[in-house]
Design a protein around this motif. Structure first.
Motif, PDB file in Angstrom:
ATOM      1  N   GLY A  58      -7.118  21.123  -9.367  1.00  0.00           N
ATOM      2  CA  GLY A  58      -7.693  20.661  -8.118  1.00  0.00           C
ATOM      3  C   GLY A  58      -6.665  20.040  -7.175  1.00  0.00           C
ATOM      4  N   SER A  59      -7.169  19.520  -6.057  1.00  0.00           N
ATOM      5  CA  SER A  59      -6.310  18.950  -5.021  1.00  0.00           C
ATOM      6  C   SER A  59      -6.813  17.580  -4.592  1.00  0.00           C
ATOM      7  CB  SER A  59      -6.280  19.867  -3.790  1.00  0.00           C
ATOM      8  OG  SER A  59      -5.734  21.130  -4.093  1.00  0.00           O
ATOM      9  N   LEU A  60      -5.884  16.770  -4.134  1.00  0.00           N
ATOM     10  CA  LEU A  60      -6.186  15.485  -3.512  1.00  0.00           C
ATOM     11  C   LEU A  60      -5.196  15.259  -2.393  1.00  0.00           C
ATOM     12  CD1 LEU A  60      -6.833  12.964  -6.455  1.00  0.00           C
ATOM     13  CD2 LEU A  60      -8.511  13.752  -4.782  1.00  0.00           C
ATOM     14  N   ARG A  61      -5.618  14.482  -1.409  1.00  0.00           N
ATOM     15  CA  ARG A  61      -4.705  14.096  -0.340  1.00  0.00           C
ATOM     16  C   ARG A  61      -4.687  12.583  -0.240  1.00  0.00           C
ATOM     17  NH1 ARG A  61      -5.206  14.373   6.179  1.00  0.00           N
ATOM     18  NH2 ARG A  61      -3.062  14.961   6.697  1.00  0.00           N
ATOM     19  N   LEU A  62      -3.525  12.003  -0.467  1.00  0.00           N
ATOM     20  CA  LEU A  62      -3.352  10.567  -0.339  1.00  0.00           C
ATOM     21  C   LEU A  62      -2.867  10.231   1.065  1.00  0.00           C
ATOM     22  CD1 LEU A  62      -1.550   9.711  -3.711  1.00  0.00           C
ATOM     23  CD2 LEU A  62      -3.994   9.934  -3.254  1.00  0.00           C
ATOM     24  N   SER A  63      -3.318   9.084   1.552  1.00  0.00           N
ATOM     25  CA  SER A  63      -2.870   8.577   2.847  1.00  0.00           C
ATOM     26  C   SER A  63      -2.375   7.154   2.671  1.00  0.00           C
ATOM     27  CB  SER A  63      -4.006   8.583   3.862  1.00  0.00           C
ATOM     28  OG  SER A  63      -4.505   9.874   4.075  1.00  0.00           O
ATOM     29  N   VAL A  68       7.070  17.979  -9.278  1.00  0.00           N
ATOM     30  CA  VAL A  68       6.009  18.186  -8.280  1.00  0.00           C
ATOM     31  C   VAL A  68       6.388  19.211  -7.208  1.00  0.00           C
ATOM     32  CG1 VAL A  68       5.221  15.824  -8.645  1.00  0.00           C
ATOM     33  CG2 VAL A  68       6.680  16.341  -6.673  1.00  0.00           C
ATOM     34  N   LYS A  69       7.629  19.684  -7.251  1.00  0.00           N
ATOM     35  CA  LYS A  69       8.065  20.672  -6.245  1.00  0.00           C
ATOM     36  C   LYS A  69       7.131  21.867  -6.245  1.00  0.00           C
ATOM     37  CE  LYS A  69      13.007  19.731  -5.882  1.00  0.00           C
ATOM     38  NZ  LYS A  69      14.366  20.159  -6.273  1.00  0.00           N
ATOM     39  N   ALA A  70       6.835  22.376  -5.051  1.00  0.00           N
ATOM     40  CA  ALA A  70       5.979  23.543  -4.829  1.00  0.00           C
ATOM     41  C   ALA A  70       4.501  23.223  -5.042  1.00  0.00           C
ATOM     42  CB  ALA A  70       6.370  24.718  -5.710  1.00  0.00           C
ATOM     43  N   ARG A  71       4.185  22.001  -5.481  1.00  0.00           N
ATOM     44  CA  ARG A  71       2.768  21.619  -5.637  1.00  0.00           C
ATOM     45  C   ARG A  71       2.371  20.504  -4.678  1.00  0.00           C
ATOM     46  NH1 ARG A  71       0.983  19.351 -10.199  1.00  0.00           N
ATOM     47  NH2 ARG A  71       2.996  18.412 -10.757  1.00  0.00           N
ATOM     48  N   PHE A  72       3.299  19.576  -4.419  1.00  0.00           N
ATOM     49  CA  PHE A  72       3.019  18.438  -3.558  1.00  0.00           C
ATOM     50  C   PHE A  72       3.768  18.593  -2.239  1.00  0.00           C
ATOM     51  CE2 PHE A  72       2.182  14.997  -7.031  1.00  0.00           C
ATOM     52  CZ  PHE A  72       1.248  15.836  -7.628  1.00  0.00           C
ATOM     53  N   THR A 132       1.403   6.613   9.572  1.00  0.00           N
ATOM     54  CA  THR A 132       0.790   7.033   8.318  1.00  0.00           C
ATOM     55  C   THR A 132       1.640   8.093   7.627  1.00  0.00           C
ATOM     56  OG1 THR A 132      -1.431   6.556   9.149  1.00  0.00           O
ATOM     57  CG2 THR A 132      -1.281   8.054   7.283  1.00  0.00           C
ATOM     58  N   VAL A 133       1.714   7.979   6.312  1.00  0.00           N
ATOM     59  CA  VAL A 133       2.365   9.003   5.501  1.00  0.00           C
ATOM     60  C   VAL A 133       1.313   9.596   4.569  1.00  0.00           C
ATOM     61  CG1 VAL A 133       3.133   7.350   3.728  1.00  0.00           C
ATOM     62  CG2 VAL A 133       4.345   9.523   4.010  1.00  0.00           C
ATOM     63  N   TYR A 134       1.441  10.891   4.313  1.00  0.00           N
ATOM     64  CA  TYR A 134       0.468  11.611   3.502  1.00  0.00           C
ATOM     65  C   TYR A 134       1.150  12.255   2.298  1.00  0.00           C
ATOM     66  CZ  TYR A 134      -2.023  11.360   7.960  1.00  0.00           C
ATOM     67  OH  TYR A 134      -2.616  10.921   9.116  1.00  0.00           O
ATOM     68  N   LEU A 135       0.357  12.485   1.261  1.00  0.00           N
ATOM     69  CA  LEU A 135       0.826  13.268   0.126  1.00  0.00           C
ATOM     70  C   LEU A 135      -0.279  14.255  -0.242  1.00  0.00           C
ATOM     71  CD1 LEU A 135       3.207  13.615  -1.874  1.00  0.00           C
ATOM     72  CD2 LEU A 135       1.885  12.215  -3.486  1.00  0.00           C
ATOM     73  N   GLN A 136      -0.061  15.506   0.070  1.00  0.00           N
ATOM     74  CA  GLN A 136      -0.989  16.557  -0.315  1.00  0.00           C
ATOM     75  C   GLN A 136      -0.612  17.037  -1.704  1.00  0.00           C
ATOM     76  OE1 GLN A 136      -3.733  17.890   1.345  1.00  0.00           O
ATOM     77  NE2 GLN A 136      -4.077  18.976  -0.590  1.00  0.00           N
ATOM     78  N   MET A 137      -1.541  16.915  -2.634  1.00  0.00           N
ATOM     79  CA  MET A 137      -1.279  17.250  -4.030  1.00  0.00           C
ATOM     80  C   MET A 137      -2.171  18.424  -4.426  1.00  0.00           C
ATOM     81  SD  MET A 137      -0.979  13.427  -5.668  1.00  0.00           S
ATOM     82  CE  MET A 137      -2.714  13.062  -5.430  1.00  0.00           C
TER      83      MET A 137
END
Length: 121
Positions: free
Chosen positions: A16-21, A63-67, A77-82
């Motif tokens: 699955g996926s999550l997006r952190l802010s 995490v390369k190629a996934r995040f 704001t900084v984001y992390l798409q996982m």
């Protein structure tokens, strides 16, 4: 004073996926490098991804190629798409930012309070 507030963590199934802010607020003159770290119990906090003011990025090999890390300086704001999350990504994720609060002052590193990410079926 400067505050970093993270959001977006939670429970997700493998794959699955999550997006952190992480939103910064307070006395901010310049936002420099911003980053995401993570920590599991009994281990040291480790760097996940980092982004400079010029949008240069680097990632931990795991995490390369996934995040994907990104930033919106208009929103401070900084984001992390996982994506393609794995059980081994389970950790508390922390936002970190190098911030200059006043003109001609030195930068300081600030931390958010952390947000839990759990990857489990």
């Amino acid at each position: 004073q400067v505050q970093l507030v993270e959001s977006g963590g939670g429970l997700v199934q493998p794959g699955g996926s999550l997006r952190l802010s992480c939103a910064a607020s307070g006395s901010i003159y310049t936002l420099r490098t911003m980053a995401w770290y993570r920590q599991v119990p009994g281990a040291e906090r480790e760097l996940v991804a980092r982004i400079t003011p010029h949008n240069n990025t680097n990632y931990d090999d795991s995490v390369k190629a996934r995040f994907t890390i990104s930033r919106d300086d208009t929103k401070k704001t900084v984001y992390l798409q996982m994506n393609s999350l794995k059980p081994e990504d389970t950790a508390v994720y922390y936002c970190n930012a190098d911030i200059v609060s006043l003109p001609l002052s030195v930068g300081r590193f600030y931390w958010g309070q952390g947000t839990q990410v759990t990857v489990s079926s």
